[in-house]
Design a protein around this motif. Sequence first.
Motif, PDB file in Angstrom:
ATOM      1  N   THR A   1       0.850  -1.186   0.000  1.00  0.00           N
ATOM      2  CA  THR A   1       0.000   0.000   0.000  1.00  0.00           C
ATOM      3  C   THR A   1       0.884   1.234   0.000  1.00  0.00           C
ATOM      4  O   THR A   1       1.723   1.398   0.894  1.00  0.00           O
ATOM      5  CB  THR A   1      -0.924   0.027   1.231  1.00  0.00           C
ATOM      6  N   LEU A   2       0.697   2.068  -0.978  1.00  0.00           N
ATOM      7  CA  LEU A   2       1.433   3.314  -1.082  1.00  0.00           C
ATOM      8  C   LEU A   2       0.487   4.462  -0.740  1.00  0.00           C
ATOM      9  O   LEU A   2      -0.679   4.459  -1.167  1.00  0.00           O
ATOM     10  CB  LEU A   2       1.984   3.515  -2.503  1.00  0.00           C
ATOM     11  N   LYS A   3       1.020   5.428  -0.012  1.00  0.00           N
ATOM     12  CA  LYS A   3       0.187   6.541   0.420  1.00  0.00           C
ATOM     13  C   LYS A   3       0.665   7.861  -0.165  1.00  0.00           C
ATOM     14  O   LYS A   3       1.860   8.073  -0.366  1.00  0.00           O
ATOM     15  CB  LYS A   3       0.153   6.626   1.946  1.00  0.00           C
ATOM     16  N   CYS A   4      -0.294   8.721  -0.408  1.00  0.00           N
ATOM     17  CA  CYS A   4      -0.001  10.031  -0.991  1.00  0.00           C
ATOM     18  C   CYS A   4      -0.804  11.091  -0.250  1.00  0.00           C
ATOM     19  O   CYS A   4      -2.030  10.987  -0.126  1.00  0.00           O
ATOM     20  CB  CYS A   4      -0.365  10.037  -2.466  1.00  0.00           C
ATOM     21  N   TYR A   5      -0.105  12.117   0.212  1.00  0.00           N
ATOM     22  CA  TYR A   5      -0.763  13.227   0.883  1.00  0.00           C
ATOM     23  C   TYR A   5      -0.565  14.464   0.025  1.00  0.00           C
ATOM     24  O   TYR A   5       0.552  14.966  -0.105  1.00  0.00           O
ATOM     25  CB  TYR A   5      -0.176  13.417   2.282  1.00  0.00           C
ATOM     26  N   PRO A   6      -1.641  14.955  -0.599  1.00  0.00           N
ATOM     27  CA  PRO A   6      -1.494  16.083  -1.533  1.00  0.00           C
ATOM     28  C   PRO A   6      -1.165  17.381  -0.800  1.00  0.00           C
ATOM     29  O   PRO A   6      -1.247  17.462   0.424  1.00  0.00           O
ATOM     30  CB  PRO A   6      -2.866  16.154  -2.192  1.00  0.00           C
ATOM     31  N   ILE A   7      -0.822  18.350  -1.577  1.00  0.00           N
ATOM     32  CA  ILE A   7      -0.607  19.691  -1.045  1.00  0.00           C
ATOM     33  C   ILE A   7      -1.920  20.155  -0.413  1.00  0.00           C
ATOM     34  O   ILE A   7      -3.000  19.909  -0.968  1.00  0.00           O
ATOM     35  CB  ILE A   7      -0.163  20.639  -2.173  1.00  0.00           C
ATOM     36  N   PRO A   8      -1.855  20.806   0.741  1.00  0.00           N
ATOM     37  CA  PRO A   8      -3.082  21.272   1.390  1.00  0.00           C
ATOM     38  C   PRO A   8      -3.988  22.045   0.442  1.00  0.00           C
ATOM     39  O   PRO A   8      -3.524  22.872  -0.345  1.00  0.00           O
ATOM     40  CB  PRO A   8      -2.550  22.163   2.520  1.00  0.00           C
ATOM     41  N   ARG A   9      -5.252  21.732   0.461  1.00  0.00           N
ATOM     42  CA  ARG A   9      -6.332  22.302  -0.359  1.00  0.00           C
ATOM     43  C   ARG A   9      -6.410  21.685  -1.748  1.00  0.00           C
ATOM     44  O   ARG A   9      -7.358  21.957  -2.482  1.00  0.00           O
ATOM     45  CB  ARG A   9      -6.248  23.826  -0.458  1.00  0.00           C
ATOM     46  N   HIS A  10      -5.421  20.890  -2.124  1.00  0.00           N
ATOM     47  CA  HIS A  10      -5.511  20.223  -3.423  1.00  0.00           C
ATOM     48  C   HIS A  10      -6.495  19.066  -3.319  1.00  0.00           C
ATOM     49  O   HIS A  10      -6.417  18.252  -2.393  1.00  0.00           O
ATOM     50  CB  HIS A  10      -4.137  19.708  -3.866  1.00  0.00           C
ATOM     51  N   ASP A  11      -7.418  18.981  -4.279  1.00  0.00           N
ATOM     52  CA  ASP A  11      -8.461  17.980  -4.221  1.00  0.00           C
ATOM     53  C   ASP A  11      -8.326  16.927  -5.322  1.00  0.00           C
ATOM     54  O   ASP A  11      -9.196  16.072  -5.460  1.00  0.00           O
ATOM     55  CB  ASP A  11      -9.835  18.653  -4.332  1.00  0.00           C
ATOM     56  N   THR A  12      -7.270  16.998  -6.092  1.00  0.00           N
ATOM     57  CA  THR A  12      -7.079  16.075  -7.211  1.00  0.00           C
ATOM     58  C   THR A  12      -5.729  15.385  -7.072  1.00  0.00           C
ATOM     59  O   THR A  12      -4.721  16.041  -6.816  1.00  0.00           O
ATOM     60  CB  THR A  12      -7.140  16.828  -8.551  1.00  0.00           C
ATOM     61  N   VAL A  13      -5.751  14.077  -7.218  1.00  0.00           N
ATOM     62  CA  VAL A  13      -4.544  13.280  -7.052  1.00  0.00           C
ATOM     63  C   VAL A  13      -4.358  12.386  -8.275  1.00  0.00           C
ATOM     64  O   VAL A  13      -5.318  11.852  -8.823  1.00  0.00           O
ATOM     65  CB  VAL A  13      -4.642  12.414  -5.777  1.00  0.00           C
ATOM     66  N   TYR A  14      -3.116  12.259  -8.697  1.00  0.00           N
ATOM     67  CA  TYR A  14      -2.751  11.440  -9.851  1.00  0.00           C
ATOM     68  C   TYR A  14      -1.672  10.448  -9.416  1.00  0.00           C
ATOM     69  O   TYR A  14      -0.779  10.801  -8.662  1.00  0.00           O
ATOM     70  CB  TYR A  14      -2.182  12.296 -10.985  1.00  0.00           C
TER      71      TYR A  14
END
Lengths: 116, 114
Positions: free
Chosen positions: B20-33
Amino acid sequence: AQKVTQAQTEISVVEKEDVTLDCVYETRDTTYYLFWYKQPPSGELVFLIRRNSFDEQNEISGRYSWNFQKSTSSFNFTITASQVVDSAVYFCALSGTSNTGNQFYFGTGTSLTVIP
Amino acid sequence: AAGVIQSPRHLIKEKRETATLKCYPIPRHDTVYWYQQGPGQDPQFLISFYEKMQSDKGSIPDRFSAQQFSDYHSELNMSSLELGDSALYFCASSLGLAVSYEQYFGPGTRLTVT
């Protein structure tokens, strides 16, 4: 279809030489964005530049310069007076749109080696 | 400025295991790729999420699944790992699909399958 071609797989230059990395793209979109990224051996993608399709003005940033020509669908990257620290893989990329998917389309990369 | 965070940075698994790989986007970013970069290859798009819903799907194997949670972080679940899954996995984030050209990439997770 979106496609990016980097015909140069590997380039070696001697330090202080100038080097140009070629990038040719294909897209049916009228609005699009082009990018260059540097990937050093450590693996991270380092953002270098983003250009939109309406801005064909060449750009210079220190030893780096970019030549965007819509007529030939090219977005070439030149490093002037290359240094050993410039050794890396360089990727050209094209962004999609809501019609073609919002992902980035990367070229296959050009591995640049600067020899001291 | 806060950047995209990926964890773990390195992961070693054996064939047929799960990861399992985890990704925490930049704060307020709602789209992840999510992108996968095999050795000597260019990054290839796997999947993306906007507001917790899948927005686009690329060349993601059926053995992989992903989701985006209410806090916008995303997880890529990989099952029945194969040697060919060894790659650098990048996550990127943007503030909405309309500005997907402003994707910010994380440092990547290097997965090694032995």
